[in-house]
Design an enzyme around this catalytic site. Structure first.
Site, short mmCIF file in Angstrom:
data_model
loop_
_atom_site.label_atom_id
_atom_site.label_comp_id
_atom_site.label_asym_id
_atom_site.label_seq_id
_atom_site.Cartn_x
_atom_site.Cartn_y
_atom_site.Cartn_z
N ASP A 42 2.83 2.27 -9.54
CA ASP A 42 1.66 1.53 -10.02
C ASP A 42 1.50 1.86 -11.50
OD1 ASP A 42 -0.58 -0.04 -10.32
OD2 ASP A 42 -1.66 0.79 -8.60
C1 BGC Z 1 -3.15 -2.08 -10.12
C2 BGC Z 1 -1.96 -2.82 -9.54
C3 BGC Z 1 -1.48 -3.86 -10.52
C4 BGC Z 1 -1.16 -3.19 -11.84
C5 BGC Z 1 -0.66 -4.16 -12.89
C6 BGC Z 1 -2.81 -1.54 -11.49
O1 BGC Z 1 -3.92 -0.95 -12.07
O2 BGC Z 1 -3.51 -1.03 -9.26
O3 BGC Z 1 -2.33 -3.40 -8.32
O4 BGC Z 1 -0.36 -4.52 -10.00
O5 BGC Z 1 -2.32 -2.56 -12.34
O6 BGC Z 1 -1.66 -4.99 -13.35
#
Ligand code: BGC
Length: 752
Positions: A282
């Site tokens: 993530d």
């Molecule tokens: C979120 C993810 C997301 C990523 C990219 C993160 O903060 O938890 O779900 O895909 O950001 O935007």
């Protein structure tokens, strides 16, 4: 962290589109007749160390930013990014295309700043409430197609963290509380995305069940509980859906960050489930180089703090074997080859807006749950005369959506321009806290269907005024909304902004009061006994207004069933135990914010342990085992017709049950027929488990034999010592019906 991007609106102006597709590849791996694993193996052999390293990390948080903001010359690579949530430059020498990633759980995100239109689909929780696997495939295929039309090849949308905590701000982008329902819906969803030549993903692996403290929460849960709940959802989704990628989560599990957790990544996901894809972190969830690489992380996103120079050095020193780096790259390439990303040149085109409307509306209609309908007040008669009072919820402007990285930009802008931020609000407060409304007006859709009535709108701010309008009306429809978003949890499950008072006042004035909810999760309903009908419409997407009106006036017979329990009170929920840990790790390095900007985003917060007492008993299983009555149980949902269940037959050898389902009412309708099992006493479970379901559409008077296969893992327990699933011997009790709490058919199944 896509919500920070609006800061960089200017960037879109500087962004040039990468013309055409990848240059032709020049090696044996370019032969599409070879299996993807073979092509990946051949290509890795041809790569230099630097090229391998280039494949396993992103290029920064704000690679799309206009560097004039920082006064620096932009690195040329920036201009090849498609402007999505993540970017890894390809390797033209070998024909490796740029990896263009975008958030897309409920529609391709963040497109407006690029001048792009995306269909805003109903929330994932709405989709889950349809219990319709074909629909999940169609919903996701539509998003996949739009991603491809926009030039992306990897989706970041595929959330299935179980709804353990109804106050979690991200429940709207997940698939409910049951591992079988969420797992199977996620599998269908991933298949839909991947049918469009997009690398599919499942996230956030694992146990990222709340936003509060998500970077620091160390989830403590015995493996049995984890394996039988959220990890079971992932197991079903990974095995059935075969995603190209899995995104590991921010939180820790039993002392190790999820993105460097050997148990989660190596032992379970890769070895036990034998899954060939790649693990992507993530955004900012990577915390080490050697530990993360050895424990199963294959790609650091979105930046390069750990998997760029530091990983190269570790490989050169032998701390990370070259074979492991090769394995990381091979997994990534496998996913790309299998999705056809090497073989298909991107064909950019404007999405088919009308096809989007069609699928979005169909999904919204299938996911709406009718929670109450006294004296058959619904459906409303389209010929009705007199006044219909439509009150509150900005029903004259549009429908609400969920915030954070699953936010789809509203076509034509936010239908309800946000109030100016409160003094002292942080940027994140503003971005997470700003409700976005899509331009699909329930008021207009109601007017179109109720052509003989006078439809009058009241914004609901003046409660007495709204009640007096309701008093003089034939029927009152109150719209109530609850905004939820990534990045924050709800303090409680009450509707905000005195909407409960509004509903109570309107209901006191008009006995034919219908409440339409646009919510991201469960809400409490202190006024429930006083209103005639309640329609849960979730965040219904770009055709939400039309879908709601079709249900209200009976053009669509509702068939959605709750994918999560609605509690009466927060006191009935499991109370997680939080134990603060000393701030041992000091400031957390979140990676570079953007090239040339402040070098690091440092966050200094205490880690804390969180113990979820329910373990495997997320949702209805907790309520059943604690003998607590929910407001509305899992699987509940009414129809304008009625169904009768009869003639249960159990085939133990086939692990299948069959029964007769009959439509006993006056209208055609669809029923989600659900089968639950209670395991033999040796399992020690005081609850039932969903073991299968079928959604069946029947004409009035029609009956059909419905066969439901029982999922083998719904019949098994995880033996923690042996580290495997075991099916207990003995008598399984079988329950079938239209809801977890209403199962007219009962039987037994002996497994020896
Ligand atoms: C979120 C993810 C997301 C990523 C990219 C993160 O903060 O938890 O779900 O895909 O950001 O935007």
């Amino acid at each position: 962290m896509r919500w920070l991007y609006p800061l960089f609106l200017l960037s879109s102006l500087a962004m040039a589109q990468f013309p055409g597709g990848p240059p032709p590849s020049r090696g044996p791996w370019s032969n599409p007749k070879l299996p993807p694993e073979e092509r990946a193996r051949l290509l890795v052999q041809a790569m230099t160390l630097d090229e391998k390293i280039q494949m396993v990390h992103g290029v920064g948080w704000f690679f799309g930013a206009d560097m004039s903001l920082t006064g620096e010359a932009p690195p040329p690579i920036v201009y090849r990014s498609n402007g999505g949530g993540g970017f890894i430059p390809g390797i033209p020498r070998l024909g490796v295309p740029d990896l263009q990633m975008n958030d897309a759980m409920v529609g391709s995100g963040g497109g407006a700043r690029m001048g792009r239109y995306s269909t805003a689909m109903p929330s994932a929780l709405a989709l889950a409430s349809s219990w319709d696997l074909d629909l999940a495939r169609e919903y996701a295929a539509l998003i996949g197609k739009e991603l491809r039309d926009q030039g992306y090849n990897i989706t970041l949308g595929g959330g299935l963290n179980l709804t353990r905590e109804p106050r979690n701000g991200r429940n709207f982008e997940y698939l409910g509380e049951d591992p079988l329902l969420a797992g199977r819906m996620a599998a269908a969803y991933v298949q839909g995305k991947q049918s469009q030549g997009i690398v599919g993903i499942l996230k956030h692996y694992a146990l990222n069940n709340q936003e509060s403290g998500r970077y620091f929460a160390n989830v403590r849960m015995p493996r049995k509980g984890a394996r039988e709940s959220e990890l079971l959802a992932f197991e079903i989704a990974v095995k059935e859906g075969q995603p190209g990628s899995v995104m590991c989560s921010y939180n820790l599990y039993e002392g190790d960050y999820a993105c460097e957790n050997a148990y989660l990544l190596n032992d379970v996901l890769k070895k036990e489930w034998n899954w060939p894809g790649f693990v992507m972190s993530d955004w900012g969830a990577t915390h080490s180089t050697v530990k993360a690489a050895l424990n199963g992380l294959d790609m650091e996103m979105p930046g390069n703090t750990f998997f760029d120079g530091a990983l190269k050095a570790a490989v050169e020193k032998g701390e990370v074997p070259m074979a492991r780096l090769d394995g990381m790259v091979r997994r990534i390439l496998w996913a790309l080859f299998r999705a056809g990303v090497f073989d298909r040149r991107p064909q950019r085109q404007a999405p088919d807006i009308f096809r989007g409307f069609e699928v979005a509306q169909k999904a919204a209609e299938a996911g709406i749950v009718l929670l109450k309908n006294d004296r058959a007040v619904l459906p409303l008669d389209p010929q009705m005369k007199g006044t219909i009072a439509v009150i509150g919820g900005h029903a004259d402007k549009g429908v609400l959506s969920g915030g954070g990285s699953a936010q789809v930009d509203p076509a034509g802008g936010n239908a309800v321009p946000p109030a100016p931020p409160k003094p002292g609000s942080s940027l994140l407060d503003i971005i997470f806290g700003t409700p976005v409304y899509h331009r699909s007006q329930p008021l207009r859709a109601i007017q179109a269907l109720a052509s003989s009535a006078k439809v009058v709108f009241h914004d609901g701010k003046d409660i007495a005024g709204a009640a007096s309008l309701a008093k003089s009306a034939q029927a009152a429809i109150v719209f109530a909304a609850q905004h939820t978003s990534e990045g924050k949890d709800l303090a409680d499950l009450s509707l905000p902004d005195r909407q409960d008072d509004l509903i109570a006042a309107v209901a006191a004035a008009n006995p034919r009061t219908v409440v339409v909810l646009e919510t991201g999760t469960a809400v409490k309903m202190p006024w429930l006994a006083r209103v005639a009908a309640v329609v849960e419409a979730w965040y219904p997407g770009i055709r939400g207004g039309e879908a709601i009106a079709n249900v209200l006036f009976g053009r669509v017979n509702p068939s959605g069933k709750l994918a999560m329990t609605f509690p009466k009170s927060e006191d009935d929920l499991p109370q997680p135990r939080l134990v603060a840990q000393p701030p041992a790790r000091g400031p957390q390095d979140m990676g570079p914010m953007f090239p040339g900007g402040p070098a690091k985003m440092r966050v200094n917060t205490r880690q804390f342990d969180v113990e979820y007492p329910e373990g495997a008993r997320a949702g209805y299983k907790w309520f059943q085992s604690m003998k607590r009555e929910p407001l509305f149980p899992f699987g509940f949902g009414l129809s304008y017709t009625t169904f009768a269940y009869s003639g249960l037959r159990v085939d133990a050898a086939k692990r299948e049950v069959a029964f007769t389902l009959r439509n006993t009412g006056q209208r055609a309708g669809a029923e989600v027929a659900q089968v639950y099992v209670q395991l033999p006493a040796s399992a020690g479970e005081q609850f039932r488990r969903l073991a299968g379901w079928q959604k069946v559409t029947l004409k009035p008077g029609e009956s059909r034999t419905v066969a439901v296969a029982l999922h083998p893992l719904a019949l098994a327990v995880f033996d923690e010592k042996a580290g495997r699933w075991e099916t207990p011997r003995g008598t399984f009790r079988i329950f079938a019906g239209g809801c977890s709490a209403d199962t007219p058919l009962r039987g037994e199944m002996a497994i020896q």
